[in-house]
Design a protein around this motif. Structure first.
Motif, PDB file in Angstrom:
ATOM      1  N   VAL A 186       0.835  -1.207   0.000  1.00 46.06           N
ATOM      2  CA  VAL A 186       0.000   0.000   0.000  1.00 46.06           C
ATOM      3  C   VAL A 186       0.869   1.256   0.000  1.00 46.06           C
ATOM      4  CG1 VAL A 186      -1.652   1.348   1.362  1.00 46.06           C
ATOM      5  CG2 VAL A 186      -1.981  -1.115   1.081  1.00 46.06           C
ATOM      6  N   VAL A 187       1.901   1.264   0.817  1.00 45.42           N
ATOM      7  CA  VAL A 187       2.798   2.425   0.903  1.00 45.42           C
ATOM      8  C   VAL A 187       3.490   2.665  -0.432  1.00 45.42           C
ATOM      9  CG1 VAL A 187       4.930   3.280   1.938  1.00 45.42           C
ATOM     10  CG2 VAL A 187       3.156   2.296   3.392  1.00 45.42           C
ATOM     11  N   VAL A 188       4.003   1.616  -1.051  1.00 41.30           N
ATOM     12  CA  VAL A 188       4.721   1.760  -2.318  1.00 41.30           C
ATOM     13  C   VAL A 188       3.784   2.264  -3.410  1.00 41.30           C
ATOM     14  CG1 VAL A 188       5.923   0.497  -4.138  1.00 41.30           C
ATOM     15  CG2 VAL A 188       6.467   0.036  -1.749  1.00 41.30           C
ATOM     16  N   LEU A 189       2.601   1.679  -3.518  1.00 44.75           N
ATOM     17  CA  LEU A 189       1.650   2.100  -4.546  1.00 44.75           C
ATOM     18  C   LEU A 189       1.254   3.562  -4.368  1.00 44.75           C
ATOM     19  CD1 LEU A 189      -0.690  -1.029  -4.747  1.00 44.75           C
ATOM     20  CD2 LEU A 189       1.007  -0.296  -6.422  1.00 44.75           C
ATOM     21  N   ALA A 190       1.057   3.983  -3.123  1.00 43.21           N
ATOM     22  CA  ALA A 190       0.678   5.372  -2.863  1.00 43.21           C
ATOM     23  C   ALA A 190       1.840   6.319  -3.108  1.00 43.21           C
ATOM     24  CB  ALA A 190       0.169   5.520  -1.436  1.00 43.21           C
ATOM     25  N   ARG A 191       3.054   5.898  -2.736  1.00 41.52           N
ATOM     26  CA  ARG A 191       4.208   6.802  -2.858  1.00 41.52           C
ATOM     27  C   ARG A 191       4.605   7.052  -4.301  1.00 41.52           C
ATOM     28  NH1 ARG A 191       6.524  10.276  -3.601  1.00 41.52           N
ATOM     29  NH2 ARG A 191       8.345  11.242  -2.639  1.00 41.52           N
ATOM     30  N   ILE A 192       4.507   6.013  -5.150  1.00 35.43           N
ATOM     31  CA  ILE A 192       4.908   6.204  -6.541  1.00 35.43           C
ATOM     32  C   ILE A 192       3.764   6.771  -7.391  1.00 35.43           C
ATOM     33  CG2 ILE A 192       6.631   4.377  -6.421  1.00 35.43           C
ATOM     34  CD1 ILE A 192       4.753   2.516  -7.819  1.00 35.43           C
ATOM     35  N   GLY A 193       2.618   7.015  -6.762  1.00 30.23           N
ATOM     36  CA  GLY A 193       1.547   7.730  -7.435  1.00 30.23           C
ATOM     37  C   GLY A 193       0.567   6.891  -8.219  1.00 30.23           C
ATOM     38  N   ILE A 194       0.617   5.562  -8.076  1.00 32.40           N
ATOM     39  CA  ILE A 194      -0.339   4.727  -8.799  1.00 32.40           C
ATOM     40  C   ILE A 194      -1.749   4.920  -8.239  1.00 32.40           C
ATOM     41  CG2 ILE A 194      -1.015   2.334  -9.277  1.00 32.40           C
ATOM     42  CD1 ILE A 194       1.887   1.611  -9.500  1.00 32.40           C
ATOM     43  N   VAL A 195      -1.841   5.051  -6.919  1.00 32.84           N
ATOM     44  CA  VAL A 195      -3.128   5.324  -6.276  1.00 32.84           C
ATOM     45  C   VAL A 195      -2.937   6.445  -5.267  1.00 32.84           C
ATOM     46  CG1 VAL A 195      -4.072   3.009  -6.558  1.00 32.84           C
ATOM     47  CG2 VAL A 195      -2.707   3.539  -4.546  1.00 32.84           C
ATOM     48  N   THR A 196      -4.036   7.106  -4.930  1.00 41.52           N
ATOM     49  CA  THR A 196      -4.001   8.145  -3.906  1.00 41.52           C
ATOM     50  C   THR A 196      -4.581   7.600  -2.602  1.00 41.52           C
ATOM     51  OG1 THR A 196      -6.199   8.986  -4.487  1.00 41.52           O
ATOM     52  CG2 THR A 196      -4.304   9.915  -5.675  1.00 41.52           C
ATOM     53  N   ILE A 197      -4.365   8.344  -1.533  1.00 44.03           N
ATOM     54  CA  ILE A 197      -4.916   7.935  -0.240  1.00 44.03           C
ATOM     55  C   ILE A 197      -6.445   7.880  -0.305  1.00 44.03           C
ATOM     56  CG2 ILE A 197      -5.071   8.495   2.204  1.00 44.03           C
ATOM     57  CD1 ILE A 197      -2.316   7.606   1.344  1.00 44.03           C
ATOM     58  N   ALA A 198      -7.030   8.847  -0.996  1.00 45.75           N
ATOM     59  CA  ALA A 198      -8.495   8.862  -1.127  1.00 45.75           C
ATOM     60  C   ALA A 198      -8.995   7.630  -1.874  1.00 45.75           C
ATOM     61  CB  ALA A 198      -8.932  10.135  -1.854  1.00 45.75           C
ATOM     62  N   GLN A 199      -8.276   7.221  -2.923  1.00 46.78           N
ATOM     63  CA  GLN A 199      -8.674   6.032  -3.672  1.00 46.78           C
ATOM     64  C   GLN A 199      -8.541   4.767  -2.829  1.00 46.78           C
ATOM     65  OE1 GLN A 199      -6.037   6.563  -7.019  1.00 46.78           O
ATOM     66  NE2 GLN A 199      -7.674   7.361  -8.333  1.00 46.78           N
ATOM     67  N   LEU A 200      -7.498   4.728  -2.003  1.00 47.69           N
ATOM     68  CA  LEU A 200      -7.321   3.572  -1.122  1.00 47.69           C
ATOM     69  C   LEU A 200      -8.475   3.452  -0.137  1.00 47.69           C
ATOM     70  CD1 LEU A 200      -3.493   3.876  -0.370  1.00 47.69           C
ATOM     71  CD2 LEU A 200      -4.612   2.038  -1.644  1.00 47.69           C
ATOM     72  N   ARG A 201      -8.931   4.596   0.379  1.00 46.44           N
ATOM     73  CA  ARG A 201     -10.054   4.562   1.307  1.00 46.44           C
ATOM     74  C   ARG A 201     -11.344   4.133   0.615  1.00 46.44           C
ATOM     75  NH1 ARG A 201      -8.329  10.301   4.063  1.00 46.44           N
ATOM     76  NH2 ARG A 201      -6.893   9.452   5.636  1.00 46.44           N
ATOM     77  N   LYS A 202     -11.552   4.604  -0.614  1.00 46.19           N
ATOM     78  CA  LYS A 202     -12.761   4.229  -1.349  1.00 46.19           C
ATOM     79  C   LYS A 202     -12.761   2.744  -1.714  1.00 46.19           C
ATOM     80  CE  LYS A 202     -13.722   8.760  -3.415  1.00 46.19           C
ATOM     81  NZ  LYS A 202     -13.820   9.529  -4.686  1.00 46.19           N
TER      82      LYS A 202
END
Length: 265
Positions: A186-202
């Motif tokens: 989750v951290v890697v995907l969010a950090r490199i910009g594939i997903v955002t924190i908002a998308q992870l929550r949704k």
């Protein structure tokens, strides 16, 4: 006389760097193998392959019918299986060094702010994998063994083969070790910009459904094993979202931080 091929110009001067990368990769692999070899030698001397085998078999043996033991249907299994278990334990013992060699290989190509991200991820990956294996050993295997024996017909005397048991446990260890890496992913995907924190929550609801589907596919067909994998994955997903926010905040590039400071809060 024909004109020079543009592709030749593009590849000019790349031979030496490529060879140097291969040499660096070879050296890192050798160091990782040496670390595993040293760990294997130490474990072979103490506590020894037989003791490690007894330790691995303990959660199942504790729930077998009185007088029942594991059996060996292959001639060399009593020697081969303990050696395989020792090698597995050596790999886990040397895991921090192995992951460090991976980090040391990729580190020269990273920016300074990216290096701040990699080392904590290497450390957390090691810890989470070991925690996943320990959770499987202390919680899942005993609970699963007790559940199976409770529903086994009284006319059946359980005497599992040691080689099949080792393969089964190794698979469970890998499944739970990898599953506990959810926060890192989750951290890697969010950090490199594939997903955002908002998308992870949704996507939380989809992940919950997916966790139960994965648990149903990769674990034995008993409720205890499936819940023991799905519930930690869901909790670790939430932990990964929190960790991603912290990592993104503390591993921004200087220009990203500057842009962020200029924006109104």
């Amino acid at each position: 006389m024909s004109a020079p091929d543009p592709k030749d110009d593009e590849l000019a001067g790349t031979e030496a760097p490529f060879v140097s990368h291969l040499i660096e990769l070879r050296d890192r692999l050798i160091r990782a193998l040496i670390a595993i070899g040293i760990a294997f030698a130490v474990l072979a001397l103490w506590p020894g392959p037989s003791a490690l085998y007894d330790l691995l078999a303990a959660p199942l043996v504790a729930h077998l019918p009185k007088g029942a033991t594991l059996i060996a249907t292959n001639v060399i299994s009593p020697i081969l299986v303990p050696l395989k278990i020792t090698l597995m334990a050596a790999l886990m013992l040397a895991l921090p060094i192995v992951l460090y060699q991976v980090w040391a290989f990729v580190a020269p190509g990273l920016y300074s702010h990216e290096k701040k991200l990699v080392l904590p991820l290497v450390i957390s990956s090691t810890i989470l994998f070991i925690v996943g294996v320990a959770f499987c050993y202390f919680i899942v295997i005993p609970g699963m063994s007790k559940f199976i024996q409770a529903f086994a017909p009284s006319a059946i005397t359980a005497a599992p083969d040691i080689e099949e048991y080792f393969g089964f446990v190794l698979t469970l260890f890998l499944v739970f070790g990898v599953a506990f890496e959810v926060p890192v992913a989750v951290v890697v995907l969010a950090r490199i910009g594939i997903v955002t924190i908002a998308q992870l929550r949704k996507a939380r609801g989809y992940f919950i459904v997916g966790a139960f589907i994965v648990a149903a596919v990769v674990t034995p067909p008993d409720v205890i094993s499936q819940l023991a994998l799905a519930i930690p994955m869901i909790l670790l997903y939430e932990a990964g979202i929190i960790a991603a926010q912290l990592f993104i905040r503390h591993t921004k590039a200087p220009e990203e931080a500057a842009d962020g400071s200029q924006k109104p809060g």
